[in-house]
Design a protein around this motif. Structure first.
Motif, short mmCIF file in Angstrom:
data_model
loop_
_atom_site.label_atom_id
_atom_site.label_comp_id
_atom_site.label_asym_id
_atom_site.label_seq_id
_atom_site.Cartn_x
_atom_site.Cartn_y
_atom_site.Cartn_z
N ARG A 164 0.84 -1.21 0.00
CA ARG A 164 0.00 0.00 0.00
C ARG A 164 0.87 1.25 0.00
NH1 ARG A 164 -3.09 -0.08 5.16
NH2 ARG A 164 -1.26 0.99 5.99
N ASP B 34 -4.89 1.14 -2.65
CA ASP B 34 -5.76 0.61 -1.60
C ASP B 34 -5.69 -0.92 -1.67
OD1 ASP B 34 -7.75 -0.15 0.13
OD2 ASP B 34 -9.37 0.93 -0.90
N SER C 48 -7.15 -3.00 0.55
CA SER C 48 -8.16 -3.59 1.43
C SER C 48 -8.87 -4.78 0.78
CB SER C 48 -9.17 -2.54 1.88
OG SER C 48 -9.80 -1.93 0.76
N ASN D 85 -6.60 -7.66 1.10
CA ASN D 85 -6.58 -8.08 2.51
C ASN D 85 -7.80 -8.93 2.84
OD1 ASN D 85 -5.09 -7.53 5.21
ND2 ASN D 85 -7.25 -7.21 5.69
N ASP D 86 -8.93 -8.63 2.22
CA ASP D 86 -10.14 -9.40 2.48
C ASP D 86 -9.99 -10.87 2.07
OD1 ASP D 86 -11.38 -7.21 3.50
OD2 ASP D 86 -12.83 -6.94 1.88
#
Length: 297
Positions: A274, A280, A282, A285-286
């Protein structure tokens, strides 16, 4: 599962499935062969690998058109080939995959072998039979050849056969799994970086995420063989009692500990990515929510 990933899957999995259901037949002129190839490709599955490629591109802010989508699906052909051959009587001799009879049970060992033989080169065809620039096509082809070949997945399969019945060291088991399972997962992320035109010097952190994710994937799979159910994972459980797995080598409690640390390492690599790429992470990461907590038994 994390909301962002759920929404991403809801958008892209049907489109991935549509390509895999419709685009094998035009490239196959033998009816039974096409049926065998399509049977395993479309037997279900999370479509994790093409989703990872698309998630990298989405994280980079790159558009995903039909060409990019089909190119990303090539990996699913390679993955399916590996599963067909892995299930063969000469290999693991498994009768069930994703809750359905394995390919050789349905079509016979000879046709199943040919189905895998057909899917492997078709994967490479899908990497180059498109309007991507020639440099991108060449990079993708080389990367997949390395990931799937004798320094990657096939090497891991060879270790799996050669060392069955013997107890590997932890480093030996990690090498086996890094090749057998991790190599194609690493390629999934690498493909997104290649199509996203990220220069090699800036790929390291996301490739580290891919490597740690692949390692966690195998540890988790080994744990599920001990604590999971056939309905949950779509294949017989307790099949690995005499195999080189993390629970057999270090015990179940230590396997959970290693899983948690490996997932944390993957997440840390995303923090680095990042900052290095100003993106981004995220959504990526999910993906670590795949390793849902299970009670230690």
């Amino acid at each position: 599962m994390a909301t962002k990933l759920t929404d991403f899957e809801r958008l892209w999995v049907p489109k991935i499935n549509q390509i895999l259901e419709n685009d094998i037949k035009p490239d196959t002129d033998q009816t039974t062969l096409e049926a065998a190839m399509s049977y395993s490709v479309n037997a279900g599955g999370k479509r994790l690998r093409p989703l990872l490629t698309l998630a990298v591109l989405a994280s980079l802010g790159d558009p995903i058109d039909q060409t990019v989508l089909k190119t990303s699906c090539a990996l699913e052909l390679m993955h399916s080939y590996s599963l067909i051959h892995d299930d063969l009587p000469a290999m693991d001799n498994d009768d069930l995959r994703r809750g359905k009879p394995t390919n050789h049970v349905k079509f016979g060992a000879g046709m199943a072998t040919l189905a895998g033989d057909g899917l492997q080169p078709l994967a490479f065809q899908w990497l180059v039979d498109n309007d991507l620039d020639s440099q991108t096509q060449a990079e993708l082809t080389l990367a997949l050849a390395k990931a799937a070949g004798p320094h990657g997945m096939v090497s891991g399969q060879a270790d799996d056969i050669e060392f069955e019945g013997t107890r590997l060291s932890l480093s030996g088991l990690q090498k086996l799994d890094r090749n057998k399972t991790g190599a194609l997962i690493r390629y999934a992320v690498e493909a997104g970086l290649i199509m996203g035109r990220v220069i090699p010097e800036k790929r390291k952190s996301l490739l580290t995420f891919a490597e740690k994710f692949g390692e966690a994937y195998q540890i988790y799979d080994d744990i599920l063989d001990v604590v999971g159910t056939e309905a949950e994972i779509g294949k017989p459980v307790h099949q690995d009692a005499n195999k080189n797995t993390y629970p057999n080598l270090v015990g179940l409690a230590k396997s959970y500990e290693m899983l948690n640390q490996t997932v944390a390492d993957a997440q840390q690599a995303l923090v680095t990515a990042r900052e290095a790429l100003s993106i981004d992470t995220s959504l990526l990461n999910d993906f670590t929510s795949y390793f849902k907590n299970k009670d230690e038994k």
